[in-house]
Design a protein around this motif. Structure first.
Motif, PDB file in Angstrom:
ATOM      1  N   MET A 315       0.827  -1.205   0.000  1.00  0.00           N
ATOM      2  CA  MET A 315       0.000   0.000   0.000  1.00  0.00           C
ATOM      3  C   MET A 315       0.865   1.261   0.000  1.00  0.00           C
ATOM      4  O   MET A 315       0.642   2.191  -0.782  1.00  0.00           O
ATOM      5  N   PHE A 316       1.869   1.298   0.881  1.00  0.00           N
ATOM      6  CA  PHE A 316       2.710   2.492   0.952  1.00  0.00           C
ATOM      7  C   PHE A 316       3.647   2.597  -0.249  1.00  0.00           C
ATOM      8  O   PHE A 316       4.061   3.702  -0.611  1.00  0.00           O
ATOM      9  N   THR A 317       3.979   1.468  -0.873  1.00  0.00           N
ATOM     10  CA  THR A 317       4.741   1.533  -2.121  1.00  0.00           C
ATOM     11  C   THR A 317       3.908   2.206  -3.209  1.00  0.00           C
ATOM     12  O   THR A 317       4.418   3.012  -3.992  1.00  0.00           O
ATOM     13  N   GLY A 318       2.623   1.876  -3.245  1.00  0.00           N
ATOM     14  CA  GLY A 318       1.735   2.540  -4.199  1.00  0.00           C
ATOM     15  C   GLY A 318       1.676   4.037  -3.966  1.00  0.00           C
ATOM     16  O   GLY A 318       1.702   4.830  -4.912  1.00  0.00           O
ATOM     17  N   ILE A 346      -3.654   9.534  10.733  1.00  0.00           N
ATOM     18  CA  ILE A 346      -4.735   9.830  11.691  1.00  0.00           C
ATOM     19  C   ILE A 346      -5.227   8.588  12.440  1.00  0.00           C
ATOM     20  O   ILE A 346      -5.457   8.647  13.656  1.00  0.00           O
ATOM     21  N   PRO A 347      -5.394   7.438  11.773  1.00  0.00           N
ATOM     22  CA  PRO A 347      -5.876   6.264  12.534  1.00  0.00           C
ATOM     23  C   PRO A 347      -4.957   5.832  13.676  1.00  0.00           C
ATOM     24  O   PRO A 347      -5.408   5.155  14.592  1.00  0.00           O
ATOM     25  N   PRO A 365      -7.772   4.830   4.411  1.00  0.00           N
ATOM     26  CA  PRO A 365      -7.232   3.547   3.914  1.00  0.00           C
ATOM     27  C   PRO A 365      -6.344   2.797   4.899  1.00  0.00           C
ATOM     28  O   PRO A 365      -6.309   1.563   4.882  1.00  0.00           O
ATOM     29  N   THR A 366      -5.633   3.509   5.745  1.00  0.00           N
ATOM     30  CA  THR A 366      -4.704   2.824   6.653  1.00  0.00           C
ATOM     31  C   THR A 366      -5.385   2.306   7.922  1.00  0.00           C
ATOM     32  O   THR A 366      -4.742   1.590   8.700  1.00  0.00           O
ATOM     33  N   TYR A 367      -6.651   2.662   8.127  1.00  0.00           N
ATOM     34  CA  TYR A 367      -7.310   2.220   9.369  1.00  0.00           C
ATOM     35  C   TYR A 367      -7.332   0.688   9.522  1.00  0.00           C
ATOM     36  O   TYR A 367      -6.986   0.171  10.602  1.00  0.00           O
ATOM     37  N   LEU A 400      -5.046   2.291  -4.016  1.00  0.00           N
ATOM     38  CA  LEU A 400      -3.844   3.120  -3.857  1.00  0.00           C
ATOM     39  C   LEU A 400      -2.707   2.631  -4.746  1.00  0.00           C
ATOM     40  O   LEU A 400      -2.012   3.430  -5.388  1.00  0.00           O
ATOM     41  N   TYR A 401      -2.495   1.313  -4.755  1.00  0.00           N
ATOM     42  CA  TYR A 401      -1.410   0.803  -5.594  1.00  0.00           C
ATOM     43  C   TYR A 401      -1.723   1.023  -7.074  1.00  0.00           C
ATOM     44  O   TYR A 401      -0.841   1.408  -7.861  1.00  0.00           O
ATOM     45  N   GLY A 402      -2.981   0.819  -7.454  1.00  0.00           N
ATOM     46  CA  GLY A 402      -3.366   1.053  -8.846  1.00  0.00           C
ATOM     47  C   GLY A 402      -3.168   2.512  -9.233  1.00  0.00           C
ATOM     48  O   GLY A 402      -2.675   2.811 -10.335  1.00  0.00           O
ATOM     49  N   ALA A 403      -3.530   3.435  -8.326  1.00  0.00           N
ATOM     50  CA  ALA A 403      -3.361   4.862  -8.617  1.00  0.00           C
ATOM     51  C   ALA A 403      -1.881   5.201  -8.802  1.00  0.00           C
ATOM     52  O   ALA A 403      -1.509   5.960  -9.716  1.00  0.00           O
ATOM     53  N   GLY A 404      -1.041   4.645  -7.931  1.00  0.00           N
ATOM     54  CA  GLY A 404       0.403   4.901  -8.044  1.00  0.00           C
ATOM     55  C   GLY A 404       0.973   4.339  -9.322  1.00  0.00           C
ATOM     56  O   GLY A 404       1.800   4.979  -9.994  1.00  0.00           O
ATOM     57  N   LEU A 405       0.535   3.150  -9.673  1.00  0.00           N
ATOM     58  CA  LEU A 405       1.039   2.490 -10.877  1.00  0.00           C
ATOM     59  C   LEU A 405       0.648   3.270 -12.135  1.00  0.00           C
ATOM     60  O   LEU A 405       1.485   3.517 -13.023  1.00  0.00           O
ATOM     61  N   ILE A 406      -0.609   3.678 -12.196  1.00  0.00           N
ATOM     62  CA  ILE A 406      -1.092   4.411 -13.376  1.00  0.00           C
ATOM     63  C   ILE A 406      -0.406   5.775 -13.484  1.00  0.00           C
ATOM     64  O   ILE A 406       0.015   6.198 -14.569  1.00  0.00           O
TER      65      ILE A 406
END
Length: 415
Positions: A315-318, A346-347, A365-367, A400-406
């Protein structure tokens, strides 16, 4: 005739390039080493136990209160046997976790609560008071007692209660750090003590314990600061790699070295795969090192921890790919990374300040990642307790990973 190079070989070559670039980034490399060394050492100094004892101070002493009211009680018809029973009355009710400290002088009691006077308990159970301003010596073989809250009863308290007098004022002193629920409990304690000392029954019936405790009763089994901090540190290690990975990606985009890579047989897909594998491996491996150094892994939770840490690493890589694709300089990239990561922090506040989590925090997302980390390391949650959070985390991971990849793919193709 040249031999065709396989995709795994190309990705492996790109991974070696990533590692060399990472080792040359002295800022993040030194920061990573510092964290992996200093944090586990600091962790060992955190309290690994919780003192659940509440020290209650009263003034004047209970015996003086009773003696003061005996004449009135006799006039009201109390027998000597009843007065003798009153002498043996125990205001604390032998409650576990409640220590009673009696003061002759109300001013001394307030000084102890305020902190200008220190209270020490010797090995034989006696209390010794030390005036800090007078620079008195500390007693030998004694343990410091922190008084949380104090109750000052007025003169003739029992007589006034027994005769039904109105407007009786009992002053409750408390340290500023005492929670409101403790203050409320002490006010209830005063009312109960008043009825007990006056020989009257409480006007209400107290429900059985099982009818008023919701959820798991952790009395005597409170979560220590070490236990609270452990999942927080694991989460922070995962998040920290966002900055270093984003820096690598951003530098490569800014200096257009990625175009040189694509001149080789490597394709954009190989480039993205190498970035993903390297970022995930660095984040995941550091989290494992931290977990090994600070503990928390058990025979029951090890597989769950590995999965949730891996999901967090991806997730954080994304996030890092998305932030790095902007191709900004060091300060710009740092600001951009903080803009995305601070909301993801925040969580973690739900760990330091436990209680009901606001619905909007659960959407972040991180919650689910921090939720599984906390419940598996602190409360012994297993796979069956975590399926829901893992599924929720997987959904956000894809987003998140998809957004980073794109974002990175489009950036590379535009160079």
């Amino acid at each position: 005739m040249s031999r065709a190079v396989s995709r795994p070989a190309i990705i492996w070559a790109l991974l070696k390039k990533e590692f060399k670039a990472y080792s040359r980034d002295t800022v993040y490399l030194l920061l990573t080493l510092l964290v992996l060394i200093a944090v586990p050492i600091t962790f060992r100094f955190l309290p690994d136990s919780v003192d659940e004892t509440i020290t209650l101070a009263v003034s004047p002493p209970v015996s003086a209160l009773i003696e003061d009211g005996k004449d009135t009680l006799r006039d009201l018809g109390a027998t000597e046997e009843q007065l003798a029973e009153l002498d043996e009355a125990d205001l604390t009710g032998e409650q576990e976790g409640l220590l009673l400290l009696e003061f002759e002088d109300e001013g001394q009691m307030t000084g102890v609560i305020e902190g200008t006077i220190e209270a020490w308990q010797t090995a034989d159970g006696e209390f010794v008071f030390r005036d800090k301003e007078a620079d008195e010596d500390k007693p030998d073989n004694a343990e410091r007692v922190n008084v949380d809250i104090g109750i000052a009863f007025p003169t003739g308290f029992i007589s006034q209660v027994a005769t039904g007098k109105d407007d009786i004022t009992v002053t409750v002193y408390s340290d500023a750090g005492v929670p409101d629920e403790i203050k409320g409990a002490m006010r209830s304690f005063v009312r109960e003590a008043a009825y007990q000392l006056a020989g009257k029954e409480l006007p209400v019936s107290i429900p059985a314990e099982e009818s008023i405790i919701l959820g798991q009763d952790r009395s005597g089994d409170q979560v220590t600061l070490q236990e609270k901090t452990r999942p927080l540190l694991l989460f922070m290690i995962l998040l920290m790699e966002t900055f270093s990975m984003a820096s690598l990606v951003s530098t490569e985009v800014l200096q257009r070295t990625v175009t040189a890579v694509l001149v080789t047989p490597a394709k954009v897909g190989d480039f993205l795969a190498a970035k993903t594998i390297f970022g995930t491996a660095m984040s995941f491996s550091q989290a494992l090192i931290m977990l090994a150094l600070i503990g928390g892994i058990t025979a029951e939770n090890w597989s769950l921890l590995l999965v949730v840490l891996l999901m967090g690493a991806i997730m954080f890589t994304g996030v890092a790919l998305f932030v790095g694709s902007a191709g900004k300089d060091f300060m710009g990239q740092l600001f951009y990374a903080m803009l995305f990561t601070i909301p993801l922090l925040i969580p973690t506040l739900s760990i330091m300040f436990p209680g009901s989590v606001a619905p909007w925090v659960r959407i972040i997302p991180t919650y689910p990642i921090i939720d599984v980390l906390v419940r598996s390391t602190v409360y012994g949650a297993t796979w069956s307790d975590s399926w829901g959070s893992l599924a929720y985390a997987a959904a956000w991971l894809v987003v998140l990973y998809g957004a980073g990849l794109i974002a990175l793919k489009r950036k590379v193709e535009s160079l």
